[in-house]
Write a protein that holds these residues in place. Structure first.
Motif, PDB file in Angstrom:
ATOM      1  N   PHE A  78       0.843  -1.188   0.000  1.00 15.32           N
ATOM      2  CA  PHE A  78       0.000   0.000   0.000  1.00 15.32           C
ATOM      3  C   PHE A  78       0.884   1.246   0.000  1.00 15.32           C
ATOM      4  CE2 PHE A  78      -2.196   3.397   2.275  1.00 15.32           C
ATOM      5  CZ  PHE A  78      -3.386   3.464   1.569  1.00 15.32           C
ATOM      6  N   ARG A  79       0.609   2.187  -0.909  1.00 15.57           N
ATOM      7  CA  ARG A  79       1.387   3.434  -1.008  1.00 15.57           C
ATOM      8  C   ARG A  79       0.554   4.667  -0.676  1.00 15.57           C
ATOM      9  NH1 ARG A  79       5.558   0.917  -0.245  1.00 15.57           N
ATOM     10  NH2 ARG A  79       6.753   0.113  -1.977  1.00 15.57           N
ATOM     11  N   GLY A  80      -0.765   4.532  -0.697  1.00 16.57           N
ATOM     12  CA  GLY A  80      -1.633   5.668  -0.422  1.00 16.57           C
ATOM     13  C   GLY A  80      -2.948   5.507  -1.147  1.00 16.57           C
ATOM     14  N   TRP A  81      -3.718   6.595  -1.162  1.00 17.68           N
ATOM     15  CA  TRP A  81      -5.024   6.604  -1.804  1.00 17.68           C
ATOM     16  C   TRP A  81      -4.951   7.466  -3.054  1.00 17.68           C
ATOM     17  CZ3 TRP A  81      -8.542   3.238  -0.329  1.00 17.68           C
ATOM     18  CH2 TRP A  81      -8.415   2.684   0.945  1.00 17.68           C
ATOM     19  N   SER A  82      -5.193   6.848  -4.203  1.00 14.81           N
ATOM     20  CA  SER A  82      -5.181   7.554  -5.467  1.00 14.81           C
ATOM     21  C   SER A  82      -6.529   8.246  -5.669  1.00 14.81           C
ATOM     22  CB  SER A  82      -4.913   6.568  -6.605  1.00 14.81           C
ATOM     23  OG  SER A  82      -4.850   7.236  -7.836  1.00 14.81           O
ATOM     24  N   ILE A  83      -6.497   9.531  -5.953  1.00 11.23           N
ATOM     25  CA  ILE A  83      -7.720  10.275  -6.199  1.00 11.23           C
ATOM     26  C   ILE A  83      -8.247   9.902  -7.580  1.00 11.23           C
ATOM     27  CG2 ILE A  83      -8.741  12.565  -6.504  1.00 11.23           C
ATOM     28  CD1 ILE A  83      -6.601  13.612  -4.533  1.00 11.23           C
ATOM     29  N   GLY A  94      -9.569  25.731  -6.658  1.00  9.10           N
ATOM     30  CA  GLY A  94      -8.421  26.345  -6.007  1.00  9.10           C
ATOM     31  C   GLY A  94      -7.568  25.414  -5.164  1.00  9.10           C
ATOM     32  N   VAL A  95      -7.998  24.177  -4.968  1.00  5.44           N
ATOM     33  CA  VAL A  95      -7.201  23.224  -4.190  1.00  5.44           C
ATOM     34  C   VAL A  95      -6.290  22.476  -5.161  1.00  5.44           C
ATOM     35  CG1 VAL A  95      -7.250  21.172  -2.724  1.00  5.44           C
ATOM     36  CG2 VAL A  95      -8.978  22.955  -2.448  1.00  5.44           C
ATOM     37  N   ASP A  96      -5.013  22.467  -4.881  1.00  7.04           N
ATOM     38  CA  ASP A  96      -4.049  21.844  -5.780  1.00  7.04           C
ATOM     39  C   ASP A  96      -3.989  20.331  -5.565  1.00  7.04           C
ATOM     40  OD1 ASP A  96      -2.127  21.518  -7.719  1.00  7.04           O
ATOM     41  OD2 ASP A  96      -0.466  22.103  -6.424  1.00  7.04           O
ATOM     42  N   LEU A  97      -5.123  19.703  -5.801  1.00  7.77           N
ATOM     43  CA  LEU A  97      -5.217  18.245  -5.838  1.00  7.77           C
ATOM     44  C   LEU A  97      -6.008  17.891  -7.079  1.00  7.77           C
ATOM     45  CD1 LEU A  97      -6.090  17.496  -2.114  1.00  7.77           C
ATOM     46  CD2 LEU A  97      -3.947  16.919  -3.275  1.00  7.77           C
ATOM     47  N   LYS A  98      -5.653  16.746  -7.694  1.00 12.83           N
ATOM     48  CA  LYS A  98      -6.356  16.354  -8.904  1.00 12.83           C
ATOM     49  C   LYS A  98      -6.343  14.834  -9.034  1.00 12.83           C
ATOM     50  CE  LYS A  98      -2.336  16.859 -11.940  1.00 12.83           C
ATOM     51  NZ  LYS A  98      -1.827  17.516 -13.136  1.00 12.83           N
ATOM     52  N   PRO A  99      -7.227  14.301  -9.879  1.00 13.96           N
ATOM     53  CA  PRO A  99      -7.213  12.858 -10.097  1.00 13.96           C
ATOM     54  C   PRO A  99      -5.817  12.387 -10.483  1.00 13.96           C
ATOM     55  CG  PRO A  99      -9.199  13.793 -11.021  1.00 13.96           C
ATOM     56  CD  PRO A  99      -8.324  14.955 -10.602  1.00 13.96           C
ATOM     57  N   GLY A 100      -5.430  11.270  -9.896  1.00 13.76           N
ATOM     58  CA  GLY A 100      -4.101  10.719 -10.115  1.00 13.76           C
ATOM     59  C   GLY A 100      -3.144  11.001  -8.969  1.00 13.76           C
ATOM     60  N   ASP A 101      -3.391  12.056  -8.200  1.00 15.29           N
ATOM     61  CA  ASP A 101      -2.564  12.332  -7.023  1.00 15.29           C
ATOM     62  C   ASP A 101      -2.757  11.206  -6.016  1.00 15.29           C
ATOM     63  OD1 ASP A 101      -1.746  14.725  -8.136  1.00 15.29           O
ATOM     64  OD2 ASP A 101      -3.027  15.977  -6.850  1.00 15.29           O
ATOM     65  N   ILE A 102      -1.702  10.889  -5.277  1.00 13.15           N
ATOM     66  CA  ILE A 102      -1.746   9.806  -4.292  1.00 13.15           C
ATOM     67  C   ILE A 102      -1.499  10.397  -2.914  1.00 13.15           C
ATOM     68  CG2 ILE A 102      -0.743   7.614  -3.560  1.00 13.15           C
ATOM     69  CD1 ILE A 102       0.248   7.369  -6.544  1.00 13.15           C
ATOM     70  N   VAL A 103      -2.543  10.411  -2.098  1.00 15.39           N
ATOM     71  CA  VAL A 103      -2.432  10.940  -0.735  1.00 15.39           C
ATOM     72  C   VAL A 103      -1.826   9.846   0.138  1.00 15.39           C
ATOM     73  CG1 VAL A 103      -3.697  11.860   1.239  1.00 15.39           C
ATOM     74  CG2 VAL A 103      -4.370  12.495  -1.084  1.00 15.39           C
ATOM     75  N   THR A 104      -0.755  10.208   0.861  1.00 18.96           N
ATOM     76  CA  THR A 104      -0.001   9.213   1.630  1.00 18.96           C
ATOM     77  C   THR A 104      -0.128   9.360   3.146  1.00 18.96           C
ATOM     78  OG1 THR A 104       1.979  10.600   1.470  1.00 18.96           O
ATOM     79  CG2 THR A 104       1.686   8.887  -0.216  1.00 18.96           C
ATOM     80  N   ASP A 128      -2.595  22.001  15.686  1.00 22.82           N
ATOM     81  CA  ASP A 128      -2.373  23.387  15.312  1.00 22.82           C
ATOM     82  C   ASP A 128      -2.159  23.563  13.814  1.00 22.82           C
ATOM     83  OD1 ASP A 128       0.105  22.227  15.070  1.00 22.82           O
ATOM     84  OD2 ASP A 128       1.171  23.743  16.213  1.00 22.82           O
ATOM     85  N   ALA A 129      -2.271  22.448  13.047  1.00 20.22           N
ATOM     86  CA  ALA A 129      -2.071  22.522  11.599  1.00 20.22           C
ATOM     87  C   ALA A 129      -2.762  21.357  10.899  1.00 20.22           C
ATOM     88  CB  ALA A 129      -0.582  22.504  11.270  1.00 20.22           C
ATOM     89  N   LEU A 130      -2.988  21.540   9.614  1.00 19.64           N
ATOM     90  CA  LEU A 130      -3.451  20.471   8.736  1.00 19.64           C
ATOM     91  C   LEU A 130      -2.393  20.304   7.660  1.00 19.64           C
ATOM     92  CD1 LEU A 130      -5.432  18.494   7.381  1.00 19.64           C
ATOM     93  CD2 LEU A 130      -6.463  20.478   6.238  1.00 19.64           C
ATOM     94  N   ARG A 131      -1.811  19.100   7.570  1.00 15.52           N
ATOM     95  CA  ARG A 131      -0.800  18.780   6.570  1.00 15.52           C
ATOM     96  C   ARG A 131      -1.246  17.553   5.793  1.00 15.52           C
ATOM     97  NH1 ARG A 131       1.518  20.159  10.980  1.00 15.52           N
ATOM     98  NH2 ARG A 131       1.742  18.057  11.755  1.00 15.52           N
ATOM     99  N   VAL A 132      -1.285  17.676   4.478  1.00 12.64           N
ATOM    100  CA  VAL A 132      -1.662  16.560   3.614  1.00 12.64           C
ATOM    101  C   VAL A 132      -0.466  16.260   2.725  1.00 12.64           C
ATOM    102  CG1 VAL A 132      -3.252  15.731   1.842  1.00 12.64           C
ATOM    103  CG2 VAL A 132      -4.088  17.259   3.645  1.00 12.64           C
ATOM    104  N   ALA A 133       0.132  15.087   2.931  1.00 12.99           N
ATOM    105  CA  ALA A 133       1.268  14.660   2.106  1.00 12.99           C
ATOM    106  C   ALA A 133       0.723  13.833   0.942  1.00 12.99           C
ATOM    107  CB  ALA A 133       2.240  13.824   2.935  1.00 12.99           C
ATOM    108  N   PHE A 134       1.215  14.142  -0.250  1.00 12.56           N
ATOM    109  CA  PHE A 134       0.771  13.385  -1.424  1.00 12.56           C
ATOM    110  C   PHE A 134       1.868  13.351  -2.472  1.00 12.56           C
ATOM    111  CE2 PHE A 134      -0.295  17.747  -2.400  1.00 12.56           C
ATOM    112  CZ  PHE A 134      -0.234  17.880  -3.779  1.00 12.56           C
ATOM    113  N   GLN A 135       1.660  12.503  -3.467  1.00  9.99           N
ATOM    114  CA  GLN A 135       2.602  12.408  -4.573  1.00  9.99           C
ATOM    115  C   GLN A 135       1.882  12.737  -5.866  1.00  9.99           C
ATOM    116  OE1 GLN A 135       4.419   8.535  -4.548  1.00  9.99           O
ATOM    117  NE2 GLN A 135       5.867   9.138  -2.962  1.00  9.99           N
TER     118      GLN A 135
END
Length: 151
Positions: A78-83, A94-104, A128-135
């Protein structure tokens, strides 16, 4: 699989945030007017604590209607969730996420299982923050927002 493991991405738009993702380093970004009726927008790179808590209180179901994901496996690991799909488009504007991105990861927490995603979601009440790591295209990126009080 529906997007239960990406529920936290709803915070990006539900709280008015729209950072641009940058390779590995956290982003400082412009934040447009929130979709909710709010007197003021948060400063760039921030979300208001009150908006974050309100979205968390709404729970998973609302967000699950807005994102489709599937597990991304590499050599059986498992590497993450592919959008797969983000709908409606105005919710994600305005959110810099798109199909094909993989949230890890979200806030440095694994999201492989639904229980882990739920734990990460609930942890935002004290974070104190929201961080979303993706590829994207093999390159690691991070979306980051500070969670601040309106006062």
């Amino acid at each position: 699989m529906r997007g239960s493991s990406l529920i936290l991405l709803g915070l990006l738009t539900g709280c008015g945030g729209t950072p641009q993702a940058r390779p590995v380093a956290p982003a400082a970004a412009k934040i447009p007017t929130t979709q909710q009726a709010v007197a003021t927008s948060p400063p760039p790179g921030a979300l208001y604590r009150e908006d974050v808590n309100a979205l968390i209180d709404r729970g998973f179901p609302d967000f699950l209607q807005r994102v489709d994901v599937e597990p991304r496996l590499v050599e059986g690991q498992f590497r993450g969730w592919s959008i797969v799909q983000l709908n409606p488009s105005d919710f994600w504007s305005g959110v810099d996420l798109k199909p094909g991105d993989i949230v890890t990861r979200v806030n440095d927490l694994p999201i492989e299982r639904e229980t882990e995603a739920f734990d990460a979601f609930e942890s935002l009440k004290q974070s104190d923050a929201l961080r979303v790591a993706f590829q994207r295209d093999g390159q690691s990126r991070v979306l980051e927002y500070k969670i601040i009080s309106r006062n």
